[in-house]
Design a protein around this motif. Structure first.
Motif, PDB file in Angstrom:
ATOM      1  N   GLY A 133       6.371  11.442   4.193  1.00 34.81           N
ATOM      2  CA  GLY A 133       7.083  10.265   4.677  1.00 34.81           C
ATOM      3  C   GLY A 133       7.230   9.131   3.690  1.00 34.81           C
ATOM      4  O   GLY A 133       7.523   7.997   4.083  1.00 34.81           O
ATOM      5  N   ILE A 134       7.061   9.401   2.384  1.00 35.25           N
ATOM      6  CA  ILE A 134       7.296   8.364   1.372  1.00 35.25           C
ATOM      7  C   ILE A 134       8.800   8.141   1.270  1.00 35.25           C
ATOM      8  O   ILE A 134       9.554   9.066   0.940  1.00 35.25           O
ATOM      9  CB  ILE A 134       6.723   8.782   0.006  1.00 35.25           C
ATOM     10  CG1 ILE A 134       5.216   9.018   0.096  1.00 35.25           C
ATOM     11  CG2 ILE A 134       7.045   7.727  -1.051  1.00 35.25           C
ATOM     12  CD1 ILE A 134       4.415   7.800   0.494  1.00 35.25           C
ATOM     13  N   PRO A 135       9.294   6.935   1.567  1.00 33.24           N
ATOM     14  CA  PRO A 135      10.743   6.677   1.576  1.00 33.24           C
ATOM     15  C   PRO A 135      11.412   7.025   0.247  1.00 33.24           C
ATOM     16  O   PRO A 135      10.810   6.841  -0.828  1.00 33.24           O
ATOM     17  CB  PRO A 135      10.829   5.168   1.861  1.00 33.24           C
ATOM     18  CG  PRO A 135       9.558   4.854   2.586  1.00 33.24           C
ATOM     19  CD  PRO A 135       8.516   5.750   1.970  1.00 33.24           C
ATOM     20  N   PRO A 136      12.642   7.526   0.285  1.00 30.35           N
ATOM     21  CA  PRO A 136      13.349   7.915  -0.942  1.00 30.35           C
ATOM     22  C   PRO A 136      13.445   6.802  -1.978  1.00 30.35           C
ATOM     23  O   PRO A 136      13.335   7.074  -3.178  1.00 30.35           O
ATOM     24  CB  PRO A 136      14.737   8.329  -0.434  1.00 30.35           C
ATOM     25  CG  PRO A 136      14.492   8.778   0.968  1.00 30.35           C
ATOM     26  CD  PRO A 136      13.414   7.877   1.496  1.00 30.35           C
ATOM     27  N   HIS A 137      13.675   5.539  -1.538  1.00 37.41           N
ATOM     28  CA  HIS A 137      13.844   4.473  -2.531  1.00 37.41           C
ATOM     29  C   HIS A 137      12.536   4.221  -3.281  1.00 37.41           C
ATOM     30  O   HIS A 137      12.555   3.855  -4.468  1.00 37.41           O
ATOM     31  CB  HIS A 137      14.352   3.186  -1.874  1.00 37.41           C
ATOM     32  CG  HIS A 137      13.351   2.456  -1.049  1.00 37.41           C
ATOM     33  ND1 HIS A 137      13.034   2.826   0.252  1.00 37.41           N
ATOM     34  CD2 HIS A 137      12.563   1.363  -1.320  1.00 37.41           C
ATOM     35  CE1 HIS A 137      12.123   1.999   0.747  1.00 37.41           C
ATOM     36  NE2 HIS A 137      11.821   1.111  -0.188  1.00 37.41           N
ATOM     37  N   ILE A 138      11.394   4.444  -2.631  1.00 38.70           N
ATOM     38  CA  ILE A 138      10.114   4.299  -3.322  1.00 38.70           C
ATOM     39  C   ILE A 138       9.923   5.462  -4.295  1.00 38.70           C
ATOM     40  O   ILE A 138       9.522   5.261  -5.452  1.00 38.70           O
ATOM     41  CB  ILE A 138       8.954   4.244  -2.308  1.00 38.70           C
ATOM     42  CG1 ILE A 138       9.035   2.955  -1.500  1.00 38.70           C
ATOM     43  CG2 ILE A 138       7.612   4.357  -3.022  1.00 38.70           C
ATOM     44  CD1 ILE A 138       7.912   2.795  -0.485  1.00 38.70           C
ATOM     45  N   PHE A 139      10.228   6.676  -3.845  1.00 42.32           N
ATOM     46  CA  PHE A 139      10.099   7.842  -4.727  1.00 42.32           C
ATOM     47  C   PHE A 139      10.968   7.697  -5.971  1.00 42.32           C
ATOM     48  O   PHE A 139      10.516   7.938  -7.096  1.00 42.32           O
ATOM     49  CB  PHE A 139      10.486   9.113  -3.973  1.00 42.32           C
ATOM     50  CG  PHE A 139      10.625  10.317  -4.868  1.00 42.32           C
ATOM     51  CD1 PHE A 139       9.509  10.906  -5.426  1.00 42.32           C
ATOM     52  CD2 PHE A 139      11.881  10.841  -5.150  1.00 42.32           C
ATOM     53  CE1 PHE A 139       9.637  12.015  -6.273  1.00 42.32           C
ATOM     54  CE2 PHE A 139      12.012  11.940  -5.986  1.00 42.32           C
ATOM     55  CZ  PHE A 139      10.886  12.527  -6.550  1.00 42.32           C
TER      56      PHE A 139
ATOM     57  N   TRP B 167       0.819  -1.212   0.000  1.00 41.72           N
ATOM     58  CA  TRP B 167       0.000   0.000   0.000  1.00 41.72           C
ATOM     59  C   TRP B 167       0.854   1.263   0.000  1.00 41.72           C
ATOM     60  O   TRP B 167       0.472   2.291  -0.593  1.00 41.72           O
ATOM     61  CB  TRP B 167      -0.978  -0.003   1.179  1.00 41.72           C
ATOM     62  CG  TRP B 167      -0.382   0.325   2.519  1.00 41.72           C
ATOM     63  CD1 TRP B 167       0.110  -0.536   3.442  1.00 41.72           C
ATOM     64  CD2 TRP B 167      -0.242   1.639   3.083  1.00 41.72           C
ATOM     65  NE1 TRP B 167       0.574   0.139   4.551  1.00 41.72           N
ATOM     66  CE2 TRP B 167       0.352   1.477   4.362  1.00 41.72           C
ATOM     67  CE3 TRP B 167      -0.549   2.927   2.645  1.00 41.72           C
ATOM     68  CZ2 TRP B 167       0.638   2.561   5.187  1.00 41.72           C
ATOM     69  CZ3 TRP B 167      -0.256   4.006   3.476  1.00 41.72           C
ATOM     70  CH2 TRP B 167       0.325   3.821   4.723  1.00 41.72           C
ATOM     71  N   VAL B 168       2.044   1.206   0.620  1.00 42.74           N
ATOM     72  CA  VAL B 168       2.927   2.372   0.612  1.00 42.74           C
ATOM     73  C   VAL B 168       3.484   2.594  -0.795  1.00 42.74           C
ATOM     74  O   VAL B 168       3.581   3.736  -1.269  1.00 42.74           O
ATOM     75  CB  VAL B 168       4.073   2.200   1.634  1.00 42.74           C
ATOM     76  CG1 VAL B 168       5.040   3.390   1.568  1.00 42.74           C
ATOM     77  CG2 VAL B 168       3.517   2.072   3.041  1.00 42.74           C
ATOM     78  N   TRP B 169       3.846   1.514  -1.476  1.00 41.42           N
ATOM     79  CA  TRP B 169       4.307   1.624  -2.870  1.00 41.42           C
ATOM     80  C   TRP B 169       3.200   2.177  -3.770  1.00 41.42           C
ATOM     81  O   TRP B 169       3.456   3.034  -4.627  1.00 41.42           O
ATOM     82  CB  TRP B 169       4.767   0.255  -3.384  1.00 41.42           C
ATOM     83  CG  TRP B 169       6.152  -0.094  -2.957  1.00 41.42           C
ATOM     84  CD1 TRP B 169       6.527  -0.730  -1.814  1.00 41.42           C
ATOM     85  CD2 TRP B 169       7.363   0.185  -3.676  1.00 41.42           C
ATOM     86  NE1 TRP B 169       7.900  -0.880  -1.763  1.00 41.42           N
ATOM     87  CE2 TRP B 169       8.438  -0.338  -2.896  1.00 41.42           C
ATOM     88  CE3 TRP B 169       7.655   0.795  -4.883  1.00 41.42           C
ATOM     89  CZ2 TRP B 169       9.764  -0.236  -3.299  1.00 41.42           C
ATOM     90  CZ3 TRP B 169       8.983   0.895  -5.291  1.00 41.42           C
ATOM     91  CH2 TRP B 169      10.024   0.382  -4.503  1.00 41.42           C
TER      92      TRP B 169
ATOM     93  N   THR C 229      12.160   4.955  -7.353  1.00 43.11           N
ATOM     94  CA  THR C 229      11.725   3.835  -8.199  1.00 43.11           C
ATOM     95  C   THR C 229      10.487   4.191  -9.006  1.00 43.11           C
ATOM     96  O   THR C 229      10.432   3.948 -10.216  1.00 43.11           O
ATOM     97  CB  THR C 229      11.446   2.587  -7.345  1.00 43.11           C
ATOM     98  OG1 THR C 229      12.627   2.252  -6.603  1.00 43.11           O
ATOM     99  CG2 THR C 229      11.060   1.409  -8.226  1.00 43.11           C
ATOM    100  N   VAL C 230       9.469   4.772  -8.352  1.00 45.85           N
ATOM    101  CA  VAL C 230       8.247   5.109  -9.085  1.00 45.85           C
ATOM    102  C   VAL C 230       8.504   6.254 -10.059  1.00 45.85           C
ATOM    103  O   VAL C 230       7.864   6.328 -11.124  1.00 45.85           O
ATOM    104  CB  VAL C 230       7.079   5.437  -8.126  1.00 45.85           C
ATOM    105  CG1 VAL C 230       6.709   4.214  -7.292  1.00 45.85           C
ATOM    106  CG2 VAL C 230       7.394   6.630  -7.235  1.00 45.85           C
TER     107      VAL C 230
END
Length: 417
Positions: free
Chosen positions: A141-147, A75-77, A149-150
């Motif tokens: 608070g969206i983690p950098p690695h998710i930002f 859900w965070v992704w 990647t998307v």
């Protein structure tokens, strides 16, 4: 290693497939000079990205994030993807509506063709301001690695929609950015201006009133910017609008205009410098296509292909090489690309230009090996000397660098070449 390195072979394979399809269908969707210029700006984009990494998102996330989400949950992704696409919409939209942001984004719209090379035509100055639009994600608070990647997925998705070969795709047009609705975005026809800003999802345009459907009964789409670039210089492509605004800021006597013109609506110029821009008749423009012999186009393609290979190698090793080395080779690549553009739009002094380019590249290898030992293989010396000598002999003896005469140029245009 930069993930773009893995995508480069796929990009060029798809371009090759599109070129073959274009030939089979007897369309005129590609021109050598325009395609090289688009790819040149893309190469500058990825190489300057190596030396201008800001890391502001991570900095803000580490010091100002309101929440700490588990970066391994679906859900965070999903939320990260939706938020990134939403803020991309506003980044993209404001890139068309504000002078300073348009100066960066306009690079992507300068091509007067629309094909897969246009997708790779990217700005080298967008990093200066685009990060601002994504700060809410970092603070939330969206983690950098998710930002990251998307964001990469968003960028890669947009590649395939830059084509004229794919028609409308039925119900997919309702939800996603497709080749059809993105063709509209690149159009400079009055009806289509400033529409369809979405990256992956077209629903943002539908929600905020910026969507328009491609009308196949309407006049043919014309691509490019309302004020054409008319140059194959990839560095000038990135800087010309900044230069124009700076000149206006110097010329105007209004201090208010000096300070605000950068942030005014796209196209604004101070009243005491220029009259308000009127919507031009796009049909009076001929595409920028300076005459060049077929031999010179082939020659330019061969040397450009070598630069593409060199750029790929540079991107593959840049994470392990010193900052000074990366900066030097980014500058040298830019100068090489400027020279290739010069070959395709100038008719005199080409041998001198090429001689300077080879000497410059050879001198850079010499300096690199003197400062950063063993980073450049020894055989590159022989390659530069051999290829440079052969190239200059070819230009000197074959006649391909001679100007195309006015009569020859008009005959070729009349024949549709």
């Amino acid at each position: 290693m930069n993930p773009i390195v893995y995508a480069i072979p796929i990009f060029f394979l798809m371009i090759l497939i599109e070129v073959i399809t274009t030939i089979i269908r007897k369309k005129d969707y590609y021109r050598v000079n325009d395609a090289i210029n688009s790819l040149s700006t893309g190469m500058l984009n990825v190489t300057t990205g190596v030396i201008f990494k800001l890391g502001i998102y991570t900095l803000i996330y580490n010091h100002a994030a309101l929440f700490s989400f588990d970066g391994d949950t679906l859900w965070v992704w999903t939320l990260g993807f939706l938020l990134q696409d939403f803020f991309y919409y506003w980044n993209h939209r404001k890139g068309h509506e504000i002078n300073l942001l348009w100066a960066a984004h306009s690079v992507h719209h300068q091509s007067e063709e629309y094909n897969l090379t246009t997708a790779l035509r990217q700005t080298s100055t967008g990093f200066l301001f685009s990060w601002v639009f994504y700060l809410p994600m970092a603070i939330f608070g969206i983690p950098p690695h998710i930002f990251l990647t998307v964001s990469l997925f968003n960028l890669l998705y947009q590649y395939w929609v830059h084509t004229r070969h794919i028609p409308k795709l039925g119900w997919l047009e309702l939800l996603f950015v497709t080749p059809s609705n993105h063709r509209v975005h690149h159009a400079k026809n009055r009806k289509y201006l400033d529409k369809n800003y979405g990256g992956v999802l077209i629903i943002w345009d539908r929600l905020f009133g910026t969507f328009i459907e491609e009308d196949e009964s309407y006049e043919a789409i014309r691509y490019g910017t309302l004020k054409p670039l008319r140059s194959w210089n990839p560095v000038w492509a990135n800087l010309h609008l900044y230069t124009e605004m700076f000149r206006d800021a110097i010329k105007t006597k209004s201090w208010k205009a000096k300070l605000t013109l950068w942030f005014r609506r796209t196209g604004y110029r101070p009243a005491d410098v220029a009259t308000p821009m009127k919507m031009p008749d796009i049909h009076i423009y001929e595409n920028y296509n300076p005459e060049a012999s077929k031999g010179l186009k082939v020659y330019s393609l061969i040397h450009f292909a070598i630069l593409v290979l060199a750029t790929t190698v540079f991107m593959a090793i840049s994470h392990n090489t010193p900052y000074g080395f990366n900066t030097l080779w980014t500058i040298v690549l830019a100068l090489n690309l400027i020279c290739i553009g010069w070959l395709l739009e100038k008719h005199t002094g080409l041998i001198i230009v090429e001689a300077i380019r080879f000497v410059l590249s050879g001198a850079t290898i010499f300096v690199s090996n003197g400062i950063w030992i063993d980073l450049i293989p020894g055989w590159t010396w022989q390659f530069i000397i051999t290829s440079g000598t052969v190239s200059l002999l070819v230009l000197q003896t074959s006649g391909i660098a001679k100007p195309v005469s006015y009569r020859e140029g008009n005959s070729a245009r009349a024949a549709g070449s």
